[in-house]
Design a protein around this motif. Structure first.
Motif, mmCIF file in Angstrom:
data_model
loop_
_atom_site.group_PDB
_atom_site.id
_atom_site.type_symbol
_atom_site.label_atom_id
_atom_site.label_comp_id
_atom_site.label_asym_id
_atom_site.label_seq_id
_atom_site.Cartn_x
_atom_site.Cartn_y
_atom_site.Cartn_z
ATOM 1 N N ARG A 295 -36.035 6.244 43.762
ATOM 2 C CA ARG A 295 -37.329 6.927 43.947
ATOM 3 C C ARG A 295 -37.456 8.167 43.068
ATOM 4 N N SER A 296 -36.332 8.644 42.535
ATOM 5 C CA SER A 296 -36.358 9.893 41.756
ATOM 6 C C SER A 296 -36.430 9.635 40.254
ATOM 7 N N SER A 297 -36.720 8.414 39.846
ATOM 8 C CA SER A 297 -36.591 8.100 38.413
ATOM 9 C C SER A 297 -37.510 8.964 37.533
ATOM 10 N N ASP A 298 -38.612 9.454 38.077
ATOM 11 C CA ASP A 298 -39.520 10.275 37.260
ATOM 12 C C ASP A 298 -39.377 11.768 37.548
ATOM 13 N N HIS A 299 -38.346 12.115 38.299
ATOM 14 C CA HIS A 299 -38.257 13.524 38.713
ATOM 15 C C HIS A 299 -37.955 14.444 37.519
ATOM 16 N N PRO A 300 -38.594 15.632 37.475
ATOM 17 C CA PRO A 300 -38.346 16.553 36.351
ATOM 18 C C PRO A 300 -36.905 17.056 36.277
ATOM 19 N N HIS A 301 -36.132 16.893 37.378
ATOM 20 C CA HIS A 301 -34.745 17.387 37.336
ATOM 21 C C HIS A 301 -33.934 16.696 36.220
ATOM 22 N N TRP A 302 -34.266 15.447 35.892
ATOM 23 C CA TRP A 302 -33.510 14.766 34.826
ATOM 24 C C TRP A 302 -33.651 15.516 33.498
ATOM 25 N N SER A 303 -34.815 16.109 33.281
ATOM 26 C CA SER A 303 -35.014 16.874 32.030
ATOM 27 C C SER A 303 -34.159 18.134 32.040
ATOM 28 N N GLU A 304 -33.991 18.711 33.218
ATOM 29 C CA GLU A 304 -33.170 19.916 33.337
ATOM 30 C C GLU A 304 -31.707 19.593 33.023
ATOM 31 N N VAL A 305 -31.215 18.435 33.518
ATOM 32 C CA VAL A 305 -29.831 18.039 33.195
ATOM 33 C C VAL A 305 -29.714 17.758 31.694
ATOM 34 N N ALA A 306 -30.738 17.079 31.148
ATOM 35 C CA ALA A 306 -30.690 16.713 29.727
ATOM 36 C C ALA A 306 -30.624 17.944 28.822
ATOM 37 N N ALA A 410 -29.040 18.040 44.074
ATOM 38 C CA ALA A 410 -30.291 18.685 43.648
ATOM 39 C C ALA A 410 -31.467 17.731 43.831
ATOM 40 N N LEU A 411 -31.249 16.461 43.502
ATOM 41 C CA LEU A 411 -32.324 15.473 43.675
ATOM 42 C C LEU A 411 -32.643 15.286 45.156
ATOM 43 N N ARG A 412 -31.609 15.313 45.985
ATOM 44 C CA ARG A 412 -31.846 15.150 47.430
ATOM 45 C C ARG A 412 -32.611 16.353 47.986
ATOM 46 N N SER A 413 -32.215 17.553 47.566
ATOM 47 C CA SER A 413 -32.922 18.752 48.046
ATOM 48 C C SER A 413 -34.381 18.698 47.624
ATOM 49 N N ALA A 414 -34.611 18.278 46.374
ATOM 50 C CA ALA A 414 -35.995 18.206 45.886
ATOM 51 C C ALA A 414 -36.792 17.199 46.712
ATOM 52 N N ALA A 415 -36.159 16.051 47.024
ATOM 53 C CA ALA A 415 -36.867 15.020 47.811
ATOM 54 C C ALA A 415 -37.189 15.553 49.203
ATOM 55 N N ARG A 416 -36.253 16.323 49.781
ATOM 56 C CA ARG A 416 -36.493 16.867 51.132
ATOM 57 C C ARG A 416 -37.629 17.888 51.096
ATOM 58 N N ARG A 417 -37.622 18.709 50.047
ATOM 59 C CA ARG A 417 -38.705 19.699 49.920
ATOM 60 C C ARG A 417 -40.057 18.993 49.825
ATOM 61 N N GLU A 418 -40.073 17.926 49.015
ATOM 62 C CA GLU A 418 -41.345 17.205 48.849
ATOM 63 C C GLU A 418 -41.773 16.561 50.168
ATOM 64 N N GLU A 419 -40.811 16.037 50.930
ATOM 65 C CA GLU A 419 -41.145 15.435 52.242
ATOM 66 C C GLU A 419 -41.756 16.482 53.169
ATOM 67 N N ARG A 420 -41.138 17.685 53.160
ATOM 68 C CA ARG A 420 -41.643 18.754 54.031
ATOM 69 C C ARG A 420 -43.060 19.158 53.612
ATOM 70 N N THR A 421 -43.268 19.228 52.292
ATOM 71 C CA THR A 421 -44.583 19.611 51.790
ATOM 72 C C THR A 421 -45.635 18.592 52.248
ATOM 73 N N HIS A 422 -45.268 17.282 52.147
ATOM 74 C CA HIS A 422 -46.212 16.235 52.580
ATOM 75 C C HIS A 422 -46.473 16.346 54.082
ATOM 76 N N ALA A 423 -45.399 16.625 54.838
ATOM 77 C CA ALA A 423 -45.538 16.705 56.299
ATOM 78 C C ALA A 423 -46.443 17.868 56.687
ATOM 79 N N ASP A 424 -46.344 18.995 55.936
ATOM 80 C CA ASP A 424 -47.138 20.176 56.265
ATOM 81 C C ASP A 424 -48.609 20.017 55.857
#
Ligand code: SF4
Ligand code: SF4
Length: 425
Positions: A295-306, A410-424
């Protein structure tokens, strides 16, 4: 050699597997026999197992016995300030009194104690002896109107790996599935694997880059080995609990004339395993990790690692499970003779995914994402297990100090943040 002979010579590279392997049951601790998951595809069958006491002074006798039985002994030794696996002939070549310090992008040896196996894992893994970095597939010479095959792959010789860590044993089982478990098998790997005896050394210390427990690959091996050693250094006495895990291991043990352990000695060895299991290791949350990565294939974090990744491929070269190779033809300068060679490659090289005039993964972002997602995610769909055993080598030997456990977190934390944002919302 005419075409028919040439085809006959390369036929092993086209054949499906027909090998059968002697299955074993291993015993752990005080005479507890357990069925092992067979690492080479055979069904579990009970084999009598035995434990024995090997005094540290008798390590030489173990090595000599293996050599007398025709095994070339490969084990840990210190070269250029690092523990590497290489041919050894005597116990004094083992890294006695050396332990390693490993951290992201950091490796040092330092003196501590007297243990022969006090380090965690060697720099490079055992895979170089099962699937060599450079392997000749065949050599050929052109005659007037034919092609003469002059050589095939190097023949396999008997080799005993002394000092295989539990995570490394798990990595060998993974490579068994890759090279031997499918419809198409690799004859070079098969020949070497069948000629290999595995002597495990159980871990007494979980290093700061180890996460074998998270991957279910350590720090204790309960099956899949021929022999297993637990190093004991307590109250001034230095000895090993030696355990046979296969019929071949039993045969070696029988030649050693060693005594059975007392109940207290068995209990002491069990305590070492329990202490190692209680050490935390590097954290990695593996639950639903494959789904998270997909689910994270398009996440911007990959650019940060790159941005940090040098695409050097060190992580794949030291990894005990990575298996990507390329094949190239090396021609004689005068022409007329050629050698076809298989060599280790890396998915971090743009050439590796170059097909039909284009590279499938042109960016470092795409290459790192592919590597991490394969190791911890899609490998499961392909081979039924993760492609990582948590040995930590890719963390230690990354010149940029990139740590796959931190990137996954980092990807998991980002996914959790996004879930919380959607829930709120
Ligand atoms: S993650 Fe590290 S070791 Fe792997 S290619 Fe990038 S810089 Fe090299
Ligand atoms: S991915 Fe890294 S930690 Fe996992 S097995 Fe390979 S080198 Fe070891």
């Amino acid at each position: 050699m005419a075409v028919a002979a040439f085809v006959a010579a390369i036929l092993p590279f086209l054949k499906t597997s027909s090998i059968t392997h002697a299955p074993v049951v291993a015993a752990v601790g005080a005479r507890r026999g357990r069925e092992r998951e067979p690492c080479m595809g055979a069904g579990p069958v009970a084999v009598e197992t035995r434990q024995a006491v090997l005094e540290v002074a008798d390590l030489d006798r173990l090595i000599a016995t293996l050599r007398e039985a025709g095994w070339d002994v490969l084990g840990p030794t210190v070269r250029d300030g690092a523990v590497v696996y290489d041919r050894i002939e005597r116990a004094d070549e083992l890294p006695a009194g050396w332990i390693d310090e490993q951290a992201p992008g950091h490796y040092r040896l330092r003196r501590e104690g007297e243990r022969r196996f006090g380090y965690t894992v060697g720099v490079t893994s055992w895979k170089r002896f099962l699937s060599p970095p450079r392997a000749r597939l065949f050599a050929a010479r052109r005659e007037a109107r034919s092609l003469e095959l002059t050589a095939g792959p190097e023949p396999a010789t008997k080799q005993a790996f002394l000092g295989v860590r539990p995570c490394e044993l798990a990595a060998i089982a993974i490579q068994d599935r890759v090279f031997l478990g499918g419809a198409w098998t690799d004859p070079i790997y098969r020949a070497r694997r069948e000629a290999t005896l595995l002597v495990v050394v159980q871990c007494g210390r979980v290093g700061p880059t180890c996460f074998c427990a998270a991957m279910g690959a350590g720090p204790h091996a309960s099956a899949g080995f021929d022999l297993a050693l637990t190093e004991m250094l307590e109250e001034g006495r230095h000895w090993f609990l030696l355990e046979a895990g296969s019929a071949r291991g039993e045969q070696i043990l029988a030649r050693l004339e060693v005594r059975e352990p007392a109940a207290t000695e068995r209990a002491a060895a069990e305590a070492v395993a329990q202490r190692a299991a209680a050490q935390p290791g590097r954290p990695l949350e593996t639950e639903h990790l494959a789904t998270l990565l997909r689910r994270s294939s398009d996440h911007p974090h990959w650019s940060e690692v790159a941005r940090r990744c040098l695409a050097c491929g060190n992580c794949t070269q030291v990894c005990p499970t990575c298996f990507c190779t390329s094949v190239e033809d090396v021609e004689a300068l005068g022409g007329g003779a050629v050698e076809r060679v298989r060599r280790w490659d890396t998915c971090f090289s743009p050439d590796f995914s170059y097909i039909h005039g284009g590279c499938i993964r042109p960016s470092v972002r795409a290459r790192y994402r592919h590597w991490l997602t394969h190791k911890l995610g899609t490998w499961r769909e392909q081979f039924g297990t993760a492609g990582c055993v948590g040995c930590g080598r890719c963390i230690t030997w990354c010149p940029a100090g990139i740590d796959l456990t931190e990137e996954a977190a980092a990807l998991r934390s980002a996914a959790r943040r996004e879930e919380r944002t959607h829930a709120d919302a």
